[in-house]
Design a protein around this motif. Structure first.
Motif, mmCIF file in Angstrom:
data_model
loop_
_atom_site.group_PDB
_atom_site.id
_atom_site.type_symbol
_atom_site.label_atom_id
_atom_site.label_comp_id
_atom_site.label_asym_id
_atom_site.label_seq_id
_atom_site.Cartn_x
_atom_site.Cartn_y
_atom_site.Cartn_z
ATOM 1 N N VAL A 44 0.851 -1.182 0.000
ATOM 2 C CA VAL A 44 0.000 0.000 0.000
ATOM 3 C C VAL A 44 0.889 1.235 0.000
ATOM 4 N N ILE A 45 0.618 2.146 -0.931
ATOM 5 C CA ILE A 45 1.381 3.391 -1.029
ATOM 6 C C ILE A 45 0.413 4.553 -0.823
ATOM 7 N N ILE A 46 0.597 5.285 0.253
ATOM 8 C CA ILE A 46 -0.197 6.489 0.514
ATOM 9 C C ILE A 46 0.583 7.685 -0.006
ATOM 10 N N VAL A 47 -0.047 8.479 -0.856
ATOM 11 C CA VAL A 47 0.585 9.708 -1.333
ATOM 12 C C VAL A 47 -0.237 10.878 -0.792
ATOM 13 N N ASN A 48 0.281 11.519 0.241
ATOM 14 C CA ASN A 48 -0.407 12.636 0.866
ATOM 15 C C ASN A 48 -0.077 13.919 0.114
ATOM 16 N N ASP A 49 -1.088 14.475 -0.548
ATOM 17 C CA ASP A 49 -0.880 15.668 -1.378
ATOM 18 C C ASP A 49 -1.101 16.938 -0.548
ATOM 19 N N ALA A 50 -0.343 17.019 0.568
ATOM 20 C CA ALA A 50 -0.379 18.185 1.455
ATOM 21 C C ALA A 50 -1.770 18.424 2.035
ATOM 22 N N SER A 51 -2.354 17.367 2.602
ATOM 23 C CA SER A 51 -3.666 17.488 3.237
ATOM 24 C C SER A 51 -3.615 18.497 4.384
ATOM 25 N N SER A 55 -6.453 13.794 7.800
ATOM 26 C CA SER A 55 -6.371 12.556 7.014
ATOM 27 C C SER A 55 -5.189 11.694 7.438
ATOM 28 N N VAL A 56 -4.037 12.314 7.642
ATOM 29 C CA VAL A 56 -2.830 11.555 7.994
ATOM 30 C C VAL A 56 -3.019 10.833 9.316
ATOM 31 N N GLU A 57 -3.595 11.513 10.292
ATOM 32 C CA GLU A 57 -3.825 10.893 11.594
ATOM 33 C C GLU A 57 -4.763 9.699 11.476
ATOM 34 N N ARG A 58 -5.779 9.814 10.617
ATOM 35 C CA ARG A 58 -6.721 8.709 10.419
ATOM 36 C C ARG A 58 -6.007 7.487 9.841
ATOM 37 N N VAL A 59 -5.077 7.713 8.924
ATOM 38 C CA VAL A 59 -4.307 6.604 8.355
ATOM 39 C C VAL A 59 -3.406 5.984 9.413
ATOM 40 N N GLN A 60 -2.721 6.809 10.162
ATOM 41 C CA GLN A 60 -1.775 6.311 11.150
ATOM 42 C C GLN A 60 -2.463 5.504 12.244
ATOM 43 N N GLN A 61 -3.710 5.831 12.563
ATOM 44 C CA GLN A 61 -4.439 5.095 13.591
ATOM 45 C C GLN A 61 -4.644 3.630 13.221
ATOM 46 N N LEU A 62 -4.641 3.327 11.925
ATOM 47 C CA LEU A 62 -4.857 1.948 11.483
ATOM 48 C C LEU A 62 -3.624 1.070 11.660
ATOM 49 N N GLN A 63 -2.457 1.689 11.831
ATOM 50 C CA GLN A 63 -1.203 0.970 12.091
ATOM 51 C C GLN A 63 -0.944 -0.126 11.053
ATOM 52 N N ILE A 64 -0.999 0.262 9.790
ATOM 53 C CA ILE A 64 -0.736 -0.674 8.698
ATOM 54 C C ILE A 64 0.768 -0.868 8.586
ATOM 55 N N THR A 65 1.219 -2.114 8.606
ATOM 56 C CA THR A 65 2.665 -2.367 8.595
ATOM 57 C C THR A 65 3.243 -2.330 7.183
ATOM 58 N N SER A 66 2.533 -2.902 6.207
ATOM 59 C CA SER A 66 3.055 -2.970 4.832
ATOM 60 C C SER A 66 2.695 -1.690 4.087
ATOM 61 N N LEU A 67 3.347 -0.602 4.464
ATOM 62 C CA LEU A 67 2.948 0.716 3.979
ATOM 63 C C LEU A 67 4.157 1.516 3.519
ATOM 64 N N LYS A 68 3.994 2.157 2.367
ATOM 65 C CA LYS A 68 4.931 3.187 1.937
ATOM 66 C C LYS A 68 4.205 4.523 2.017
ATOM 67 N N TRP A 69 4.944 5.533 2.436
ATOM 68 C CA TRP A 69 4.338 6.846 2.615
ATOM 69 C C TRP A 69 5.111 7.863 1.774
ATOM 70 N N VAL A 70 4.380 8.610 0.944
ATOM 71 C CA VAL A 70 4.978 9.680 0.151
ATOM 72 C C VAL A 70 4.306 10.977 0.558
ATOM 73 N N GLU A 71 5.108 11.968 0.846
ATOM 74 C CA GLU A 71 4.584 13.240 1.350
ATOM 75 C C GLU A 71 4.918 14.366 0.376
ATOM 76 N N HIS A 72 3.881 15.042 -0.148
ATOM 77 C CA HIS A 72 4.084 16.266 -0.913
ATOM 78 C C HIS A 72 4.079 17.441 0.047
ATOM 79 N N THR A 73 5.051 18.299 -0.058
ATOM 80 C CA THR A 73 5.107 19.457 0.834
ATOM 81 C C THR A 73 4.146 20.550 0.400
ATOM 82 N N THR A 74 3.733 20.541 -0.877
ATOM 83 C CA THR A 74 2.703 21.454 -1.372
ATOM 84 C C THR A 74 1.688 20.645 -2.179
ATOM 85 N N ASN A 75 0.480 21.155 -2.293
ATOM 86 C CA ASN A 75 -0.559 20.469 -3.050
ATOM 87 C C ASN A 75 -0.233 20.547 -4.538
ATOM 88 N N ARG A 76 -0.131 19.382 -5.197
ATOM 89 C CA ARG A 76 0.303 19.337 -6.591
ATOM 90 C C ARG A 76 -0.736 18.758 -7.531
#
Length: 202
Positions: A44-51, A55-76
């Motif tokens: 699972v790859i989450i791409v956070n487009d500068a929410s 949203s990020v906290e909701r994802v983290q609460q699930l504690q998914i182990t097989s996860l890649k996280w990509v963070e955009h610093t600005t909305n693109r």
């Protein structure tokens, strides 16, 4: 752009990319539908487009182990978000699930069956449902006229009149499709999926 990899599953069959932008009310249900898949060979790859919501906290609460996280610093935008996910994907096949959509538990299993039945194909898709509130809207594509058990090869352009034959929540691409068709056009702020589909099916 900052990339933060939390955990990497080596060489999965599927890379599931979830574009995320201000979907706190929906993203948990989206991810739970992924975790409920009967086919388990995926990352699972989450791409956070500068929410700007939680949203990020909701994802983290699930504690998914097989996860890649990509963070955009600005909305693109969605095209760039999809491309960022593809850039870090390690699966043989790439599929998407927007953070306000859900899959039925056997979606990936159905895709796997199609891949076994049609090993030369590179694009695999199922039909899909659309809900507006409590109202179910049957997609107005040609697939609605096919037998529910239909499995076969169809012409994208012949069958894509009206509403799309598939959407990006019901399709899976072999990663070689992106080598031949290119990625999503980041200069477009709407219909980037249509633009890509034309190139991918040409």
């Amino acid at each position: 752009m900052l990339f933060l990899i939390i955990y990497e599953v080596p060489m999965p069959k599927f890379s599931i990319i979830v574009p995320l932008y201000n979907k706190a009310a929906f993203v948990e249900e989206t991810l739970e539908s992924i975790l409920s898949q009967t086919e388990k060979d995926y990352e699972v790859i989450i791409v956070n487009d500068a929410s700007t919501d939680n949203s990020v906290e909701r994802v983290q609460q699930l504690q998914i182990t097989s996860l890649k996280w990509v963070e955009h610093t600005t909305n693109r935008g969605l095209a760039a978000t999809r491309n960022s996910g593809i850039q870090v994907a390690s699966g043989e096949y790439i599929t998407f699930l927007d953070a306000d959509d859900v899959w039925e538990p056997n979606f990936l299993k159905q895709i796997s069956r199609l891949q076994s039945d049609f090993p030369e194909a590179k694009i695999f898709a199922t039909n899909y449902w659309e809900w507006f509130g409590q109202k179910l809207v049957v997609p107005h594509n040609s697939g609605r006229n096919w037998d529910p058990q239909f499995r076969g090869i169809v012409s994208f352009f012949d069958n894509n009149i009206g509403q799309g034959l598939y959407n990006h929540g019901s399709v899976c691409f072999h990663r070689s499709v992106y080598n031949s068709a290119g990625n999503y056009n980041e200069d477009l702020d709407f219909s980037e999926d249509i633009d890509f589909n034309i190139r991918a099916n040409y």
